[in-house]
Design a protein around this motif. Sequence first.
Motif, mmCIF file in Angstrom:
data_model
loop_
_atom_site.group_PDB
_atom_site.id
_atom_site.type_symbol
_atom_site.label_atom_id
_atom_site.label_comp_id
_atom_site.label_asym_id
_atom_site.label_seq_id
_atom_site.Cartn_x
_atom_site.Cartn_y
_atom_site.Cartn_z
ATOM 1 N N ALA A 170 0.831 -1.146 0.143
ATOM 2 C CA ALA A 170 0.037 0.055 -0.167
ATOM 3 C C ALA A 170 0.906 1.201 0.128
ATOM 4 O O ALA A 170 0.926 1.987 0.777
ATOM 5 C CB ALA A 170 -0.836 0.059 1.057
ATOM 6 N N TYR A 171 1.445 1.613 -1.106
ATOM 7 C CA TYR A 171 2.676 2.755 -1.397
ATOM 8 C C TYR A 171 2.163 3.460 -2.475
ATOM 9 O O TYR A 171 2.712 4.518 -2.595
ATOM 10 C CB TYR A 171 3.894 2.215 -1.403
ATOM 11 C CG TYR A 171 4.314 1.484 -2.868
ATOM 12 C CD1 TYR A 171 4.553 2.132 -4.011
ATOM 13 C CD2 TYR A 171 3.922 0.022 -2.828
ATOM 14 C CE1 TYR A 171 4.593 1.507 -5.152
ATOM 15 C CE2 TYR A 171 4.334 -0.557 -4.080
ATOM 16 C CZ TYR A 171 4.538 0.039 -5.187
ATOM 17 O OH TYR A 171 4.871 -0.521 -6.077
ATOM 18 N N HIS A 172 0.955 3.188 -3.099
ATOM 19 C CA HIS A 172 0.325 3.890 -4.186
ATOM 20 C C HIS A 172 -0.372 5.335 -3.603
ATOM 21 O O HIS A 172 -0.497 5.472 -2.442
ATOM 22 C CB HIS A 172 -0.233 3.088 -4.863
ATOM 23 C CG HIS A 172 0.200 1.778 -5.578
ATOM 24 N ND1 HIS A 172 1.007 2.111 -6.603
ATOM 25 C CD2 HIS A 172 0.308 0.521 -5.168
ATOM 26 C CE1 HIS A 172 1.560 0.698 -6.824
ATOM 27 N NE2 HIS A 172 1.143 -0.250 -5.869
ATOM 28 N N VAL A 182 5.571 3.819 2.006
ATOM 29 C CA VAL A 182 6.247 4.854 0.867
ATOM 30 C C VAL A 182 7.191 4.242 -0.281
ATOM 31 O O VAL A 182 7.284 5.094 -1.233
ATOM 32 C CB VAL A 182 6.789 5.935 1.692
ATOM 33 C CG1 VAL A 182 6.078 6.916 2.577
ATOM 34 C CG2 VAL A 182 8.307 5.201 2.599
ATOM 35 N N VAL A 183 7.481 3.072 -0.104
ATOM 36 C CA VAL A 183 8.349 2.606 -1.023
ATOM 37 C C VAL A 183 7.783 1.301 -1.494
ATOM 38 O O VAL A 183 7.080 0.523 -0.763
ATOM 39 C CB VAL A 183 9.874 2.399 -0.558
ATOM 40 C CG1 VAL A 183 10.696 3.839 -0.405
ATOM 41 C CG2 VAL A 183 10.103 1.577 0.527
ATOM 42 N N PRO A 184 8.067 0.772 -2.903
ATOM 43 C CA PRO A 184 7.617 -0.604 -2.996
ATOM 44 C C PRO A 184 8.355 -1.591 -2.245
ATOM 45 O O PRO A 184 9.441 -1.785 -1.696
ATOM 46 C CB PRO A 184 8.098 -0.585 -4.639
ATOM 47 C CG PRO A 184 8.627 0.763 -5.341
ATOM 48 C CD PRO A 184 9.088 1.469 -3.774
ATOM 49 N N ILE A 185 7.622 -2.667 -2.597
ATOM 50 C CA ILE A 185 8.050 -4.162 -1.909
ATOM 51 C C ILE A 185 9.690 -4.423 -2.238
ATOM 52 O O ILE A 185 9.940 -4.805 -1.206
ATOM 53 C CB ILE A 185 7.197 -5.035 -2.151
ATOM 54 C CG1 ILE A 185 5.807 -4.946 -1.338
ATOM 55 C CG2 ILE A 185 7.756 -6.457 -1.875
ATOM 56 C CD1 ILE A 185 4.743 -6.068 -1.607
ATOM 57 N N ARG A 186 9.856 -4.279 -3.641
ATOM 58 C CA ARG A 186 11.268 -4.737 -3.811
ATOM 59 C C ARG A 186 12.270 -3.738 -3.139
ATOM 60 O O ARG A 186 13.399 -4.257 -2.669
ATOM 61 C CB ARG A 186 11.579 -4.506 -5.349
ATOM 62 C CG ARG A 186 11.269 -3.162 -5.820
ATOM 63 C CD ARG A 186 11.395 -3.202 -7.467
ATOM 64 N NE ARG A 186 11.257 -1.771 -7.952
ATOM 65 C CZ ARG A 186 10.127 -1.356 -8.422
ATOM 66 N NH1 ARG A 186 8.999 -2.195 -8.221
ATOM 67 N NH2 ARG A 186 10.024 0.149 -8.905
ATOM 68 N N TRP A 440 5.207 3.162 7.098
ATOM 69 C CA TRP A 440 6.073 4.308 6.603
ATOM 70 C C TRP A 440 7.543 4.275 6.830
ATOM 71 O O TRP A 440 8.100 5.109 7.176
ATOM 72 C CB TRP A 440 5.572 5.545 7.079
ATOM 73 C CG TRP A 440 4.272 5.915 6.432
ATOM 74 C CD1 TRP A 440 3.106 5.338 6.307
ATOM 75 C CD2 TRP A 440 3.979 7.276 5.367
ATOM 76 N NE1 TRP A 440 2.145 6.215 5.721
ATOM 77 C CE2 TRP A 440 2.571 7.172 5.084
ATOM 78 C CE3 TRP A 440 5.060 7.960 4.955
ATOM 79 C CZ2 TRP A 440 2.289 8.258 4.011
ATOM 80 C CZ3 TRP A 440 4.490 9.038 4.296
ATOM 81 C CH2 TRP A 440 3.136 9.054 3.652
ATOM 82 N N VAL A 441 7.862 2.757 6.583
ATOM 83 C CA VAL A 441 9.461 2.759 6.641
ATOM 84 C C VAL A 441 9.969 3.203 5.484
ATOM 85 O O VAL A 441 9.544 3.249 4.364
ATOM 86 C CB VAL A 441 9.765 1.278 6.837
ATOM 87 C CG1 VAL A 441 9.349 0.699 8.176
ATOM 88 C CG2 VAL A 441 9.267 0.498 5.647
ATOM 89 N N GLY A 442 11.066 3.682 5.728
ATOM 90 C CA GLY A 442 11.921 4.470 4.491
ATOM 91 C C GLY A 442 11.447 5.703 4.296
ATOM 92 O O GLY A 442 11.998 6.302 3.175
#
Length: 466
Positions: A170-172, A182-186, A440-442
């Motif tokens: 859920a970063y979209h 805030v960042v994609p899973i990768r 909200w890590v990163g």
Amino acid sequence: MANNAMTIRNLTSNFLKIEKYEIHDRVGRLHGGGHLSNITKHLSSGLDSENPSAMVCKRSEPVAAELAPSQTCKAAISQVNLPNQILCIFFEIQEQKYQSNIIHARCHSQYLMATDGNPDPACKHITVYHPGHHHLTIAYRDSYKSWMRSLRDDVPLSALSIPGTHNSPAYHKALPSVRCQVVPIREQLRKGVRFLDIRVQPEHHKIPLRDQMILVHGVFPISLTGPRHFRSVIDEVLKFLEENPSETVIMSVKREGTGPSTDQHLSRILRDHYAGDVNKWFTAPRIPYLGEARGKIVLIRRFHLDQSLLSEWGGAGWCINADTWADNSPYSLCPSGDVCIQDFYEVHETETIEKKIQYSIDHLRRAAECVCPTDSATKLPFYINFLTASNFWKMGCWPDRIAAKLNPAIVEYLCLKHNEADDGSSMRGDGSTGIVVCDWVGHQGNWDIVRCIVGMNAKFEKTKSV
């Protein structure tokens, strides 16, 4: 001993010698809009090689203190006027020289650098400094994309300290209470996250079942720009594991959203279209050892099984069972005995955030008291600790606002107090954090909480014994 002596905590498996410290004054304008953008590069002194005149060494003092693994001590190291000054601390570890440069007037983590400029030193550690407490923590790390490679095969996953994310995809662009990352899973995986929380809604419920499943958060899709699908998440995770076969990813899957599909539909879709390959998925109804989980997705199910799957694994069922998950609970053990959770999420007012922080700390203490089993008959559950909550109707209780308070509070607790008695000695347990699930890590490049959690795993390094 000076009144402003620094407290230093060694969470690594190495003996540390603190040799000296230096205080540097900043002079003039620095690169990067007033920040030392290259503070962790180039020179052995850790200063900006492109602008050496920007720093003046004001003071250098010997320290001559030693720390054993898991030890905390006081060292005669003065506080400095951050950010107008920089505090450089020099260490010796395994006959090599390292340093930490403290540059910010806020809590921050950074790599411990080799003073000879070696980008790949023998000892890979991080330091976390808390200015308000004049406290420095030194913790274990490896390359975060493959930090599990240095850990022993015979350790159950539930004994490890594992960073995770809540509603991981859920970063979209989404409603404020829906977006949790805030960042994609990768990128999460590359930075050290090893637990993913996935919520799905099958798009089809008629036999034969098809594999399409939409990613959701509650009743809402995770993106306002169109549906996002479970298949893309699995493709990313499996690609990561193929590139980093030393790692494992624990994945919790739950059915949410609207529609006629049932848990039973979800279980069949997962079994028939996704998790049938035992070389890529661990679906036994037990917690695996790290060695047997490397390169695989370990599935935790928050859904009931279709009748046809009850006979899997010799009649034991399918996947680690968390289908009976107490709602909004500060402390609950699933009936299977495999999952112990803290998932209090109803933070209706900002004042309740302090209660959430305390619930999270209490669960960290429970995890820390556990001892890694020495036989297969002893069950150690996953301690899953959600640092997450939200209230759609209260801006101050949206996921990003709560994370802005929860995450730093937990970093401070882990560094200053986790598994430590009042006299500075370690408590009776292994000191694990369990699985710590964050929002909200990163954000703005801040991975402190992930680094701190990974840093609690030194006890299980391959070269060390329990």
